[in-house]
Design a protein around this motif. Structure first.
Motif, PDB file in Angstrom:
ATOM      1  N   ILE A  30       0.832  -1.211   0.000  1.00 11.23           N
ATOM      2  CA  ILE A  30       0.000   0.000   0.000  1.00 11.23           C
ATOM      3  C   ILE A  30       0.867   1.263   0.000  1.00 11.23           C
ATOM      4  O   ILE A  30       0.519   2.261  -0.655  1.00 11.23           O
ATOM      5  CB  ILE A  30      -1.000  -0.016   1.198  1.00 11.23           C
ATOM      6  CG1 ILE A  30      -2.013   1.096   1.080  1.00 11.23           C
ATOM      7  CG2 ILE A  30      -0.305   0.089   2.531  1.00 11.23           C
ATOM      8  CD1 ILE A  30      -2.993   0.965  -0.032  1.00 11.23           C
ATOM      9  N   THR A  31       2.012   1.234   0.694  1.00 14.21           N
ATOM     10  CA  THR A  31       2.837   2.443   0.769  1.00 14.21           C
ATOM     11  C   THR A  31       3.432   2.764  -0.597  1.00 14.21           C
ATOM     12  O   THR A  31       3.373   3.919  -1.060  1.00 14.21           O
ATOM     13  CB  THR A  31       3.960   2.254   1.822  1.00 14.21           C
ATOM     14  OG1 THR A  31       3.389   1.717   3.011  1.00 14.21           O
ATOM     15  CG2 THR A  31       4.646   3.567   2.130  1.00 14.21           C
ATOM     16  N   GLY A  34       0.734   3.966  -2.956  1.00 13.36           N
ATOM     17  CA  GLY A  34       0.340   5.341  -2.615  1.00 13.36           C
ATOM     18  C   GLY A  34       1.358   6.354  -3.123  1.00 13.36           C
ATOM     19  O   GLY A  34       0.988   7.412  -3.649  1.00 13.36           O
ATOM     20  N   SER A  59       0.661  -5.964   3.206  1.00 17.47           N
ATOM     21  CA  SER A  59      -0.570  -5.322   2.741  1.00 17.47           C
ATOM     22  C   SER A  59      -1.696  -6.279   2.336  1.00 17.47           C
ATOM     23  O   SER A  59      -2.749  -5.832   1.885  1.00 17.47           O
ATOM     24  CB  SER A  59      -0.267  -4.350   1.604  1.00 17.47           C
ATOM     25  OG  SER A  59       0.575  -3.337   2.085  1.00 17.47           O
ATOM     26  N   ASP A 171      -7.574  -5.194   2.272  1.00 21.70           N
ATOM     27  CA  ASP A 171      -6.279  -4.516   2.129  1.00 21.70           C
ATOM     28  C   ASP A 171      -5.626  -4.739   0.763  1.00 21.70           C
ATOM     29  O   ASP A 171      -5.100  -3.798   0.141  1.00 21.70           O
ATOM     30  CB  ASP A 171      -5.327  -4.911   3.263  1.00 21.70           C
ATOM     31  CG  ASP A 171      -5.321  -6.410   3.560  1.00 21.70           C
ATOM     32  OD1 ASP A 171      -5.952  -7.175   2.804  1.00 21.70           O
ATOM     33  OD2 ASP A 171      -4.679  -6.822   4.540  1.00 21.70           O
ATOM     34  N   THR A 175      -4.918  -1.945  -2.149  1.00 24.23           N
ATOM     35  CA  THR A 175      -3.580  -1.728  -2.724  1.00 24.23           C
ATOM     36  C   THR A 175      -3.636  -1.792  -4.247  1.00 24.23           C
ATOM     37  O   THR A 175      -3.067  -0.940  -4.941  1.00 24.23           O
ATOM     38  CB  THR A 175      -2.603  -2.804  -2.180  1.00 24.23           C
ATOM     39  OG1 THR A 175      -2.601  -2.736  -0.759  1.00 24.23           O
ATOM     40  CG2 THR A 175      -1.199  -2.608  -2.714  1.00 24.23           C
ATOM     41  N   ASP A 358       5.103   5.985  11.430  1.00 23.76           N
ATOM     42  CA  ASP A 358       6.017   5.732  10.317  1.00 23.76           C
ATOM     43  C   ASP A 358       7.322   6.494  10.518  1.00 23.76           C
ATOM     44  O   ASP A 358       7.407   7.406  11.320  1.00 23.76           O
ATOM     45  CB  ASP A 358       5.356   6.160   9.003  1.00 23.76           C
ATOM     46  CG  ASP A 358       4.876   7.584   9.065  1.00 23.76           C
ATOM     47  OD1 ASP A 358       5.583   8.472   8.586  1.00 23.76           O
ATOM     48  OD2 ASP A 358       3.779   7.816   9.619  1.00 23.76           O
ATOM     49  N   LEU A 375      -1.979   0.881   7.247  1.00 24.83           N
ATOM     50  CA  LEU A 375      -2.709   0.851   5.976  1.00 24.83           C
ATOM     51  C   LEU A 375      -3.545   2.135   5.867  1.00 24.83           C
ATOM     52  O   LEU A 375      -3.541   2.832   4.846  1.00 24.83           O
ATOM     53  CB  LEU A 375      -3.630  -0.358   6.016  1.00 24.83           C
ATOM     54  CG  LEU A 375      -4.456  -0.719   4.807  1.00 24.83           C
ATOM     55  CD1 LEU A 375      -3.576  -1.385   3.774  1.00 24.83           C
ATOM     56  CD2 LEU A 375      -5.597  -1.652   5.189  1.00 24.83           C
ATOM     57  N   TYR A 378      -1.892   5.415   4.587  1.00 32.37           N
ATOM     58  CA  TYR A 378      -0.999   5.285   3.430  1.00 32.37           C
ATOM     59  C   TYR A 378      -0.867   6.596   2.649  1.00 32.37           C
ATOM     60  O   TYR A 378       0.196   6.930   2.126  1.00 32.37           O
ATOM     61  CB  TYR A 378      -1.487   4.160   2.485  1.00 32.37           C
ATOM     62  CG  TYR A 378      -2.622   4.582   1.572  1.00 32.37           C
ATOM     63  CD1 TYR A 378      -3.946   4.466   1.973  1.00 32.37           C
ATOM     64  CD2 TYR A 378      -2.370   5.127   0.316  1.00 32.37           C
ATOM     65  CE1 TYR A 378      -4.988   4.871   1.161  1.00 32.37           C
ATOM     66  CE2 TYR A 378      -3.418   5.548  -0.503  1.00 32.37           C
ATOM     67  CZ  TYR A 378      -4.716   5.416  -0.074  1.00 32.37           C
ATOM     68  OH  TYR A 378      -5.728   5.837  -0.892  1.00 32.37           O
ATOM     69  N   SER A 382       2.509   8.642   1.996  1.00 35.67           N
ATOM     70  CA  SER A 382       2.928   8.832   0.598  1.00 35.67           C
ATOM     71  C   SER A 382       3.190  10.310   0.317  1.00 35.67           C
ATOM     72  O   SER A 382       4.134  10.662  -0.399  1.00 35.67           O
ATOM     73  CB  SER A 382       1.842   8.334  -0.354  1.00 35.67           C
ATOM     74  OG  SER A 382       1.496   7.030  -0.026  1.00 35.67           O
TER      75      SER A 382
END
Ligand code: FAD
Length: 548
Positions: A30-31, A34, A59, A171, A175, A358, A375, A378, A382
């Motif tokens: 997901i990161t 994003g 994810s 999730d 993503t 993070d 999640l 994200y 990002s």
């Protein structure tokens, strides 16, 4: 032209090799997805590579909630709760068909961690920090009312509950939809390409040595800036970049188990405390209820994380303590998954007390790494990374880029203004499916997973010969995932695109061979590849169902 289909994988690789990118993102969770969306929508030439399937790391292994993290209130992580709490509504708005508003029940018991006052106050603060609208704010329920809603809770010790607002999602699908939206905005995103080494020019990273995991073929890609969004693998890449100094990752394993809905027939998602002071979710989904999670230190192989007997027993015991009449056993577990939290080391703290914040790392050679977080957050993570990328591109290359717009970029499949329109569309699809012996359950599944893209799947289903409509629908879905979502292996389809391994494992056993044969035909697999795919799927099923 943007490429979404695994049928044009070769062309996509050729394209990627021919461009010098502004930004290369390593990691398709997901990161990474994003960041690719944020950067591409600001006009940066962006490539993303993922060594396995999209979302195959943490994810696809989360609790699948878009939540503020109620338990972090206990640790006074006010900033974290406020940030992600407010973000929930934005993520819901970006994909209301996939991020569903749902009430959760927080029961409290005689002798439990929380009482009526602390539950009421905690949920009030939670709603306040997240800016929850008045009509959605928490309601405190009496014991009688709670038992009317959830008769399985223990009559003798239950004192009452709080009903509060959260969101749930899938999730992996989230993503993948973020990834497809990034591709819509010009990013080149591809799975099964692994970053091996960094290429340096004048002591700065100027590209990556990579290889195609499916063929073994080595390549090089060029980019001005490189971001590692590799979650649990962040320290491995920092090591290869000789920049693993200062803070490092602390990995913890989180396990979920899945049982048939009639074994634990809860009607709401329930968040309950267990005697060791931790909190566990029981979440109904389709014909199952899933329960999680554990939180234990992890030092083993990152590419093969499995549920062991101790994990499974812990969760079974937790259920039996909270729902004494249920009497779950290990044999009731239909499926499971285990994922790694890439947390930032905080010496002296207990595993469950380590912050979920993070962290960004910058190396002298300009590797930007990001790990930790949720999640749910994200988009904010990002934005932080992409802001930094834009700053470096401006100062070193005089490349200008726009501002972050992701708050307003609907994810693919979203043509809905609100949940009401989603419900109306589910009804419409349900009506269409009635003529084919299906109905609300299949419509809900299709719309919540694909949004308006369900149209293409339905029209493909209708054009197929044969009277086994369920099978036709599955084949139409498979074709959609090959054509639009880069599914290149059977597990990509049955695990990440459809969630069947977790929530409908009997259908995996039933349809594995037909899916294998269809993919072999569409993607031109030889016998060796077919056998390899069969073995891979069998080992995924084994891991999900055996606990040693
Ligand atoms: P990942 O998803 O792990 O992605 C990293 C990717 O990098 C992987 O796919 C990997 O294959 C790839 N990669 C690694 N090395 C390379 C390389 N050399 N080349 C190319 N690719 C590479 N958050 C919530 O908001 N809600 C929840 O309910 C929730 N529940 C959770 C429950 C559990 C048990 C866990 C473990 C986490 C949970 N989280 C939750 C947190 C959330 O799941 C994670 O923060 C998030 O998924 C991390 O995403 P990521 O993209 O950073 O990492």
């Amino acid at each position: 032209m943007q490429i979404y289909t695994s049928l044009k994988r070769k062309e996509l690789i050729e394209k990627i090799l021919s461009v010098e990118y502004d930004l290369a993102v390593i990691g398709g969770g997901i990161t990474g997805a994003g960041i690719a969306l944020d950067a591409a929508s600001r006009g940066l030439k962006t490539v993303l590579i993922e060594k396995n399937d999209f979302a195959s790391g943490t994810s696809s292994k989360s609790t699948k909630l878009i939540h503020g993290g109620l338990r972090y209130l206990k640790q006074f992580e006010i900033g974290l709760v406020m940030g992600v709490g407010r973000e929930r509504r934005i993520v819901h708005r970006l994909a209301p068909h996939l991020v569903l508003a749902e009430k959760m029940l927080l029961p409290f018991f005689r002798g439990g961690t929380f009482g009526k006052f602390s539950t009421s106050l905690g949920l009030w603060v939670y709603d306040f920090l997240a800016g929850v609208k008045k009509e959605d704010r928490r309601k405190m329920l009496s014991k009688k009312k709670t038992l009317e809603l959830e008769p399985l809770l223990p009559h003798q010790t239950l004192l009452g509950s709080g009903l509060y607002a959260e969101y749930r999602t899938d999730d992996a699908r989230l993503t993948i939809e973020v990834m497809k939206t990034a591709i819509d905005h010009g990013a080149d995103c591809i799975n099964y390409l692994e970053a091996d080494e960094f290429i340096y020019t004048d002591n700065k990273i100027s590209g990556l040595k990579i290889h195609d995991v499916l063929t073994g073929e080595p390549y090089e890609i060029l980019s001005k800036i490189t971001v590692s969004a590799t979650g649990p693998w962040v320290d491995d890449l920092r090591e290869r970049n000789h920049s693993k100094q200062g803070k490092t990752l602390h990995l913890t394993k989180g396990v979920h188990i899945v049982v048939d809905r009639d074994k634990l027939p809860v009607k709401h998602s329930i968040y309950f405390d267990v005697p060791d002071g931790r909190m566990i979710f029981a979440i109904p989904r389709e014909n199952t209820t899933y329960i999680g999670t554990t939180d234990t230190d992890y030092f083993d192989h990152k590419d093969h994380v499995t549920t062991n007997l101790k994990d499974a027993e812990y969760l079974v015991k937790a259920v039996n303590q909270a729902f004494p009449t249920v009497q779950l056993t290990i044999d009731d577990i239909r499926s499971s998954w285990a994922g790694l939290r890439p947390l930032i080391n905080q010496p002296g703290k207990k595993t469950s007390e380590i912050s979920r914040k993070d962290e960004l790392f910058f190396s002298d050679t300009e590797l930007i790494s990001i790990a930790g977080g949720k999640l749910t957050g994200y988009r904010i993570m990002s934005r932080k990374v992409t802001d930094r990328v834009c700053k470096v591109l401006k100062s070193e290359y005089n490349i200008a880029s726009g501002r972050c717009r992701t708050k307003f970029l609907k994810l693919s499949g979203n043509q809905f203004r609100n949940s009401r329109e989603v419900r109306a569309y589910v009804d419409k699809v349900s009506d269409q499916l009635k003529g084919y012996g299906m109905g609300a359950a299949e419509a809900g599944y299709l719309v919540h997973n694909y949004g308006i893209q369900a149209e293409e799947i339905l029209s493909n289903m209708k054009s197929q010969a044969g009277n086994d409509f369920r099978y036709n629908l599955l084949m139409a879905e498979l074709r959609f995932c090959i054509d639009h979502e880069m599914a290149v292996s059977v597990a990509d389809f049955l695990v990440r695109r459809t969630g069947r391994l977790f929530f409908n494992i009997s259908s995996v056993k039933q349809y594995a061979e037909p899916v294998l044969n269809a993919m072999a035909r569409i993607l031109g697999w030889d016998h060796a590849r077919i056998q390899e795919e069969r073995n891979r799927l069998e080992s995924e099923v084994f891991d999900a169902t055996h606990f040693d």
